[in-house]
Write a protein that holds these residues in place. Structure first.
Motif, short mmCIF file in Angstrom:
data_model
loop_
_atom_site.label_atom_id
_atom_site.label_comp_id
_atom_site.label_asym_id
_atom_site.label_seq_id
_atom_site.Cartn_x
_atom_site.Cartn_y
_atom_site.Cartn_z
N VAL A 141 -7.13 3.52 -11.17
CA VAL A 141 -7.73 4.77 -10.46
C VAL A 141 -7.22 6.01 -10.97
N SER A 142 -7.73 6.97 -10.59
CA SER A 142 -7.69 8.42 -11.26
C SER A 142 -6.22 8.80 -11.41
N GLU A 143 -5.87 9.55 -12.26
CA GLU A 143 -4.58 10.33 -12.39
C GLU A 143 -4.02 11.01 -11.01
N GLU A 144 -5.26 11.79 -10.48
CA GLU A 144 -5.18 12.57 -9.14
C GLU A 144 -4.57 11.62 -8.15
N GLN A 145 -5.53 10.42 -8.01
CA GLN A 145 -4.91 9.50 -6.91
C GLN A 145 -3.46 8.99 -6.97
N LEU A 146 -3.43 8.78 -8.16
CA LEU A 146 -1.81 8.36 -8.54
C LEU A 146 -0.67 9.34 -8.23
N ARG A 147 -0.97 10.68 -8.45
CA ARG A 147 -0.12 11.86 -8.38
C ARG A 147 0.00 12.05 -6.89
N GLU A 148 -1.22 11.84 -6.00
CA GLU A 148 -1.07 12.07 -4.56
C GLU A 148 -0.14 10.99 -4.09
N LEU A 149 -0.26 9.76 -4.45
CA LEU A 149 0.61 8.43 -4.10
C LEU A 149 2.12 8.64 -4.57
N VAL A 196 0.94 -1.20 -0.26
CA VAL A 196 0.12 0.05 -0.04
C VAL A 196 0.83 1.19 -0.03
N PRO A 197 0.76 1.91 -1.18
CA PRO A 197 1.73 3.08 -1.06
C PRO A 197 1.38 4.19 -0.02
N SER A 198 2.32 4.85 0.47
CA SER A 198 2.33 5.92 1.49
C SER A 198 2.03 7.23 0.65
N ARG A 199 1.12 8.00 1.04
CA ARG A 199 0.78 9.36 0.30
C ARG A 199 1.80 10.27 1.20
N LEU A 200 2.16 10.07 2.31
CA LEU A 200 2.79 10.89 3.31
C LEU A 200 4.20 11.17 3.17
N TYR A 201 4.54 9.62 2.60
CA TYR A 201 6.17 9.43 2.54
C TYR A 201 6.55 8.89 0.98
N PRO A 202 6.69 9.62 0.48
CA PRO A 202 7.00 9.40 -1.11
C PRO A 202 7.75 7.93 -1.29
N GLY A 203 7.39 7.19 -1.95
CA GLY A 203 8.36 6.10 -2.08
C GLY A 203 8.56 4.97 -1.26
N LYS A 204 7.73 5.11 -0.06
CA LYS A 204 7.51 4.25 1.01
C LYS A 204 6.23 3.53 1.04
N PHE A 205 6.16 2.24 1.48
CA PHE A 205 4.86 1.60 1.28
C PHE A 205 4.53 0.80 2.66
N TYR A 206 3.37 0.46 2.85
CA TYR A 206 2.92 -0.42 3.88
C TYR A 206 2.86 -1.67 3.29
N ALA A 207 2.84 -2.93 4.16
CA ALA A 207 2.47 -4.07 3.41
C ALA A 207 1.41 -4.68 4.37
N LEU A 208 0.41 -5.24 3.65
CA LEU A 208 -0.58 -5.79 4.36
C LEU A 208 -0.31 -7.47 4.99
N PRO A 209 -0.38 -7.54 6.06
CA PRO A 209 -0.02 -8.78 6.79
C PRO A 209 -0.20 -10.05 6.27
N GLN A 210 0.70 -10.81 5.81
CA GLN A 210 0.59 -12.16 5.55
C GLN A 210 -0.04 -13.09 6.32
N SER A 211 0.46 -12.61 7.53
CA SER A 211 -0.25 -13.14 8.94
C SER A 211 0.24 -12.33 10.20
N PRO A 212 -0.29 -12.30 11.15
CA PRO A 212 0.16 -11.40 12.30
C PRO A 212 1.31 -12.08 13.25
#
Ligand code: ASP
Length: 572
Positions: free
Chosen positions: A554-562, A165-181
């Motif tokens: 997704v929209s160009e706008e969303q991509l730009r923000e991310l 999941v790309p981070s809007r606040l930290y360009p170039g950084k990502f969260y990952a969804l857990p494969q398990s906790p």
């Protein structure tokens, strides 16, 4: 009385109009009678299937002979005084009132909200609810806390690809969804929670396979200060109680415990269906001197010869045997040798290459009776076990040995800690990198890592793997050593697992746990063939949500923000 629901069926008999009204609890017959209100009958004759309506009326016993024994409410009917239409319905894209109607799954999933109105679907959701509630009550009564762990987190390797999941606040950084906790529950043990569980959603970005979903649900569980036996006993008690309370299935108790080696030797697989015997028999020691070249050369090359004894199949035709041969070839076998012990003697294309004493020894080893057919494969252990376990599974079904009402569980224990990956030329964890090796095998980590057994266990049922778990490593030094063995560099270890290793330096308790899958369990208990039937809104086999149309652009706008730009394959 007032009833709310959907029109399941309408029968307009000219004068009287009968409506089968459906709600989540079932069906009831509503009668619109001109003797009560002629204009209401006219209104009712306009009703169509799936209209959502309310009816007020009077419950009357049906006249003798008009009862419907197939309906729980079949002795009564409701004579309507009022009718209110909440919403009309377009003609549904498929018929909802026929129980056994085959409907194309893509249409079902596109209109899932209608599909869930079909007979049996609500019952599946309800069964799932009761199972999850049983788990919550059972564990709560034993001092477990249900704790939510984050969905936005950092990569938690369980052997699959992460959803990012790309981070809007930290360009170039990502969260990952857990494969398990996994790491989170271990950190909860360091935090002193001692008994944790969660009905946890897990996400794994793997290639599509018949019954795989990109997100699935596990009962995630972890305990401190426990042995492997404590966890196995707890889960066994949970499952037996749950199945006996929530379903009318029969459970074989207690659950047998097989070592991984034993499971492979006897069934060719680490997820055997134990509703029936049909064990495999190793013939290699009997045949290492045989004149029969195909067997002998397989054994000389380090392979094995194993047999499956199929009861009462000695009269299988050439065509039937060809079919079985084609079947095992799909899983890598070069051929299938057969010996039929029929009443009028031995019938076998290979008998002429075997001595009488070899034939006799084979018969004794396999316990073949007159009327039985032996299916024999010679190849590498991997191919032999894979093919014969598939054949065993198939024949268990075909010969009617797999009782659909029986739940035959087994614990598989003592897995090897590591598996050698030929392609990548390195060790992989057979479970995950946090699994503790057996104490007495730790010295082998230096000398013969492939021989190290893990403190790890699987729960299998009717040929499916339902849960995996392990006692974990809780010492930084040992965890470091395993990461190094798995080929991680110091920098990678620090970057990916630094938080966990650091936590282990603050009085980490010994701990272990397990994660039984919920979807597959409910599927088995519901007697279904696919987990999609027991998930309210599943993706299809191509991992697409057909109702929402996800994934979607997704929209160009969303991509730009991310801070993202899409590179199409032809530009890459
Ligand atoms: N986290 C593991 C899994 O998802 C299960 C466990 O070891 O508890 O397979």
């Amino acid at each position: 009385m007032r009833l709310n629901g959907w029109v399941h069926r309408v029968r307009d008999l000219g004068g009287l109009v009968f409506v089968d009204l459906r709600d989540r609890t079932g069906l009831v017959q509503v009668v619109f009678d001109p003797a009560i209100d002629a204009s209401l009958v006219e209104q009712a004759s306009e009703l169509r299937v799936e209209y959502c309506i309310a009816v007020e009326g009077e419950v009357r016993r049906r006249r003798a002979g008009a009862e419907n024994p197939k309906l729980a409410t079949g002795d009564i009917e409701v004579f309507a005084h009022t009718l209110y239409i909440f919403s009309p319905s377009k003609t549904p894209p498929f018929q909802l009132n026929e129980e056994h109607l085959e409907v194309d799954e893509s249409v079902r999933l596109r209109y899932r909200y209608l599909d869930l109105r079909r007979p049996g679907m609500y019952q599946r959701l309800e069964l799932r609810h009761r199972i999850v509630k049983y788990i919550r009550d059972f564990l709560s009564a034993r001092g477990f806390l249900e704790i939510e762990t984050p969905i936005l987190i950092k990569s938690t390797p369980e052997g699959a690809r992460d959803y990012l999941v790309p981070s809007r606040l930290y360009p170039g950084k990502f969260y990952a969804l857990p494969q398990s906790p996994q790491q989170l529950k271990q950190l909860l043990m360091v935090a002193g929670v001692e008994r944790y569980f969660q009905i946890a959603r897990c996400f794994r970005d793997e290639d599509p396979r018949a019954d795989r979903q990109p997100e699935f649900t596990q009962l995630d569980l972890e305990m401190s200060f426990v042995t492997q036996d404590d966890i196995l006993n707890l889960i066994e008690e949970l499952y037996i109680g749950m199945i006996e309370t929530c379903t009318d299935k029969r459970v074989l108790k207690p659950f047998p415990r097989l070592t991984h080696e034993e499971a492979i030797a006897r069934y060719g697989t680490d997820k055997p269906d134990l509703r029936f015997g049909l064990e495999l028999h190793d013939l290699s020691d009997l045949l290492c001197q045989t004149e029969f070249q195909a067997f002998r050369s397989a054994i000389e090359a380090g392979g094995i010869v194993k047999a499956l004894c199929l009861p009462n199949c000695a009269d299988y035709s050439r065509k039937q045997i060809d079919e079985l041969t084609q079947f095992v070839k799909r899983f890598g076998a070069k051929g299938l040798a057969t010996i039929a012990f029929s009443a009028d003697g031995v019938r076998s294309p290979i008998a002429k290459f075997l001595s009488d004493s070899e034939l006799q020894a084979i018969r004794e080893r396999t316990g073949a009776q007159t009327g039985d057919l032996l299916a024999i494969i010679a190849d590498t252990p991997k191919v032999v076990n894979e093919c014969l376990s598939r054949l065993r599974h198939r024949m268990g079904q075909e010969l009617g040995l797999a009782d659909p009402n029986l739940m035959a569980f087994a614990w598989i224990v003592d897995f090897p800690l590591l598996e050698w990956d030929e392609e990548e030329a390195r060790w992989n964890p057979s479970h995950h990198p946090f699994t503790a090796p057996r104490e007495e095998d730790i010295p082998l980590l230096e000398t013969d890592p492939g021989k190290v057994r893990a403190n790890c266990y699987d729960l299998v049922c009717n040929g499916h793997e339902l849960a995996s778990g392990s006692i974990r490593i809780h010492q930084r030094g040992l965890q470091d050593k395993i990461f190094h063995l798995l080929g991680y560099s110091d920098a990678e270890i620090q970057e990916r697992f630094g938080h966990l290793l650091e936590a282990f330096e603050y009085g980490a308790p010994p701990h272990g746990g397990i994660a039984p899958g919920i979807d597959r369990l409910v599927m088995l208990l519901a007697g279904d063939e696919t987990i999609r039937n027991v998930i309210a809104f599943p993706k299809n086999t191509a991992m697409v949500d057909l109702m929402f149309g996800a994934p979607s652009p997704v929209s160009e706008e969303q991509l730009r923000e991310l801070h993202l730009r899409i590179v199409h394959d032809d530009e890459a």
